[in-house]
Design a protein around this motif. Structure first.
Motif, short mmCIF file in Angstrom:
data_model
loop_
_atom_site.label_atom_id
_atom_site.label_comp_id
_atom_site.label_asym_id
_atom_site.label_seq_id
_atom_site.Cartn_x
_atom_site.Cartn_y
_atom_site.Cartn_z
N PRO A 31 0.74 -1.13 -0.10
CA PRO A 31 -0.19 -0.06 0.15
C PRO A 31 0.71 1.37 -0.09
CG PRO A 31 -0.90 -1.44 1.55
CD PRO A 31 0.59 -2.23 1.22
N ILE A 32 0.35 2.27 -0.66
CA ILE A 32 1.03 3.44 -0.73
C ILE A 32 0.60 4.43 0.49
CG2 ILE A 32 1.05 5.86 -2.00
CD1 ILE A 32 0.62 4.21 -4.49
N GLU A 33 1.61 5.06 1.10
CA GLU A 33 1.56 5.66 2.27
C GLU A 33 1.18 7.07 2.24
OE1 GLU A 33 4.44 5.64 5.34
OE2 GLU A 33 4.82 3.60 5.32
N GLN A 34 0.39 7.58 3.09
CA GLN A 34 0.17 9.04 3.21
C GLN A 34 0.73 9.51 4.28
OE1 GLN A 34 -4.15 10.07 2.21
NE2 GLN A 34 -4.22 7.81 1.92
N PRO A 35 1.15 10.86 4.31
CA PRO A 35 1.90 11.52 5.60
C PRO A 35 0.80 11.88 6.38
CG PRO A 35 1.51 13.11 3.68
CD PRO A 35 0.97 11.83 3.24
N THR A 36 1.24 11.50 7.79
CA THR A 36 0.57 11.80 9.13
C THR A 36 0.64 13.07 9.66
OG1 THR A 36 2.22 10.20 10.38
CG2 THR A 36 0.27 9.23 9.28
N THR A 37 2.11 13.58 9.43
CA THR A 37 2.28 14.74 10.08
C THR A 37 2.78 15.80 9.23
OG1 THR A 37 4.68 14.05 10.49
CG2 THR A 37 3.05 13.74 12.29
N PHE A 38 2.41 16.94 9.61
CA PHE A 38 2.94 18.20 8.71
C PHE A 38 3.51 19.32 9.68
CE2 PHE A 38 1.02 17.28 4.60
CZ PHE A 38 0.08 16.30 5.03
N GLU A 39 4.41 19.91 9.15
CA GLU A 39 5.19 21.01 9.98
C GLU A 39 5.03 22.31 9.46
OE1 GLU A 39 9.24 18.52 10.74
OE2 GLU A 39 9.41 19.64 8.98
N LEU A 40 4.84 23.21 10.40
CA LEU A 40 4.59 24.68 10.17
C LEU A 40 5.67 25.40 10.42
CD1 LEU A 40 3.04 27.26 9.10
CD2 LEU A 40 2.01 27.17 11.51
N TYR A 41 6.65 25.93 9.74
CA TYR A 41 7.78 26.88 10.21
C TYR A 41 7.45 28.42 9.82
CZ TYR A 41 11.21 23.36 11.66
OH TYR A 41 11.77 22.37 12.09
N ILE A 42 7.63 29.39 10.55
CA ILE A 42 7.43 30.73 10.30
C ILE A 42 8.83 31.49 10.45
CG2 ILE A 42 6.22 32.94 10.83
CD1 ILE A 42 4.07 31.19 12.19
N ASN A 43 9.12 32.13 9.59
CA ASN A 43 10.36 33.02 9.84
C ASN A 43 10.15 34.33 10.15
OD1 ASN A 43 12.67 34.73 9.31
ND2 ASN A 43 13.41 32.96 8.11
N GLY A 44 10.17 34.52 11.53
CA GLY A 44 9.92 35.95 12.31
C GLY A 44 10.70 37.00 11.84
N ARG A 45 11.92 36.87 11.41
CA ARG A 45 12.99 37.94 10.76
C ARG A 45 12.18 38.44 9.49
NH1 ARG A 45 16.62 34.18 12.18
NH2 ARG A 45 16.96 33.38 10.12
N THR A 46 11.73 37.60 8.71
CA THR A 46 11.17 37.84 7.53
C THR A 46 9.64 38.67 7.66
OG1 THR A 46 12.05 36.27 6.29
CG2 THR A 46 10.14 37.32 5.31
N ALA A 47 9.16 38.11 8.49
CA ALA A 47 7.79 38.83 9.00
C ALA A 47 7.77 40.14 9.46
CB ALA A 47 6.96 37.89 10.13
N LYS A 48 8.83 40.53 10.38
CA LYS A 48 9.17 41.83 10.91
C LYS A 48 9.69 42.59 9.73
CE LYS A 48 11.99 44.22 14.30
NZ LYS A 48 13.09 43.98 15.36
N ALA A 49 10.50 42.09 8.56
CA ALA A 49 11.05 42.83 7.54
C ALA A 49 9.83 43.29 6.55
CB ALA A 49 11.88 42.19 6.83
N LEU A 50 8.67 42.44 6.48
CA LEU A 50 7.62 42.84 5.76
C LEU A 50 6.53 43.69 6.46
CD1 LEU A 50 7.18 39.33 4.12
CD2 LEU A 50 8.14 41.33 2.76
N GLY A 51 6.71 43.86 7.65
CA GLY A 51 5.84 44.74 8.28
C GLY A 51 4.58 43.70 8.93
N LEU A 52 4.77 42.45 9.17
CA LEU A 52 3.56 41.77 9.45
C LEU A 52 3.66 41.21 11.08
CD1 LEU A 52 3.84 39.27 5.98
CD2 LEU A 52 2.24 41.05 6.68
#
Length: 329
Positions: free
Chosen positions: A294-315
């Motif tokens: 059987p073909i496997e499907q992923p069970t976990t996903f990762e969320l990464y956020i770049n805080g420096r980039t968010a700050k540079a974009l004013g977000l």
């Protein structure tokens, strides 16, 4: 607290009993694995997801130079080289071909119908024609799928959370990648419901990526979604820098994108996919038929956020995303 999202799946190696023949491995046999990859050769495998495959094989008892030989074939971002490289692996009579992505799998499939092919990651193996069903692939192909199309609306949703006033979203598309049409349709449906206009922008080379961002800026896009792609992954640094240069909030399916300076990433762990691919290779070496695995499907996903980039974009990073993130860089 572990904030990785988990999906309940009906099909997976942990939930399906796989009937396969249990043959003893021939004594002193040197197993040969061919690995077909669209992207460029990394400086070092140690810090690359492909290194996880080699390490996983070692943990399963296969040591390079002793009972294992690994033949890498890197297309260096040139899709036209894939058929030639796939043919080389067939001529070498490798025991298994591990294909890293959709174009790699397709090239391997066209090169052989007898050598087992293990998909390290595939957008939709059934729609792509690589398998009959996830539970019973049939043929000589099995492995893992990456949910590229299915999670695309989630990427849009997260980017919209970061940019609440988003009204126009650019979606990068590699015309050579057959899965990107599905990504565009999937994102388009979600965006339409949210009243956001979608701007597809094609790019299949470094020069075209540069041009694509100029097009996005001229069209006044408020954000860009970068889907998974064998060529895009080697251009993540370029894409991240251009997104920042044009002040475009962006999200991709690769963790390396956020690490390279992109605003956000959400997707499966690439290294874990290659580790799982090694278990398929091991089963095939022990007598399993790929069409029965059987073909496997992923069970976990990762969320990464770049805080420096968010700050540079004013977000400002919303608390909901900050809590959900596996890591804020």
């Amino acid at each position: 607290m572990n904030n990785r999202r988990r999906l309940v799946i009906a099909i997976g190696a942990s939930t399906v009993t796989v009937p396969f023949h249990s043959f003893a491995q021939p004594k002193d046999k040197i197993w040969r694995v061919g690995i077909l990859v669209t992207r460029n050769r990394p400086t070092s495998l140690d810090s690359d997801p492909f290194g996880q495959f080699v390490r996983a094989m070692r943990e399963l008892g296969y040591v390079e130079g002793k009972n294992l030989q690994v033949e890498f074939r890197w297309a260096e971002g040139n899709y036209e080289r894939l058929p030639v490289l796939a043919a080389e692996l067939v001529q070498l009579k490798v025991d298994v071909i591990v294909a890293a992505g959709g174009q790699d799998i397709d090239a391997a499939r066209k090169a052989t119908s007898t050598i087992p092919i293990v998909m390290a990651t595939s957008p939709d193996p059934v729609i792509s024609g690589f398998a009959k069903t996830l539970a019973h692939p049939g043929g000589n192909i099995t492995g893992l799928t990456n949910f590229t199309v299915d999670i695309s609306p989630k990427l849009f949703e997260m980017l919209q959370s970061m940019v609440p006033k988003l009204s126009r979203l650019a979606v990068m598309m590699n015309p050579v990648n057959s899965s990107h049409a599905g990504v565009l349709q999937s994102v388009g449906s979600a965006a339409q419901k949210a009243g956001v206009k979608v701007l597809p922008v094609e790019a299949r080379s470094a020069v075209e990526i540069e041009r694509a961002f100029s097009t996005m800026a001229q069209a006044k896009a408020g954000g860009v979604l970068v889907p998974r792609d064998g060529f895009y992954i080697q251009q993540l640094d370029q894409i991240a820098k251009l997104a920042t240069k044009h002040r475009l909030p962006s999200i991709s399916g690769y963790r390396q994108y956020a690490e390279a300076g992109g605003l956000m990433s959400y997707g499966q762990n690439a290294g874990e996919s290659f580790r799982r691919a090694a278990t398929y290779v091991d089963k095939i070496f022990k007598g399993a038929k790929p069409g029965d695995l059987p073909i496997e499907q992923p069970t976990t996903f990762e969320l990464y956020i770049n805080g420096r980039t968010a700050k540079a974009l004013g977000l400002t990073i919303p608390q909901s995303l900050r809590i959900s993130a596996d890591k804020v860089l």
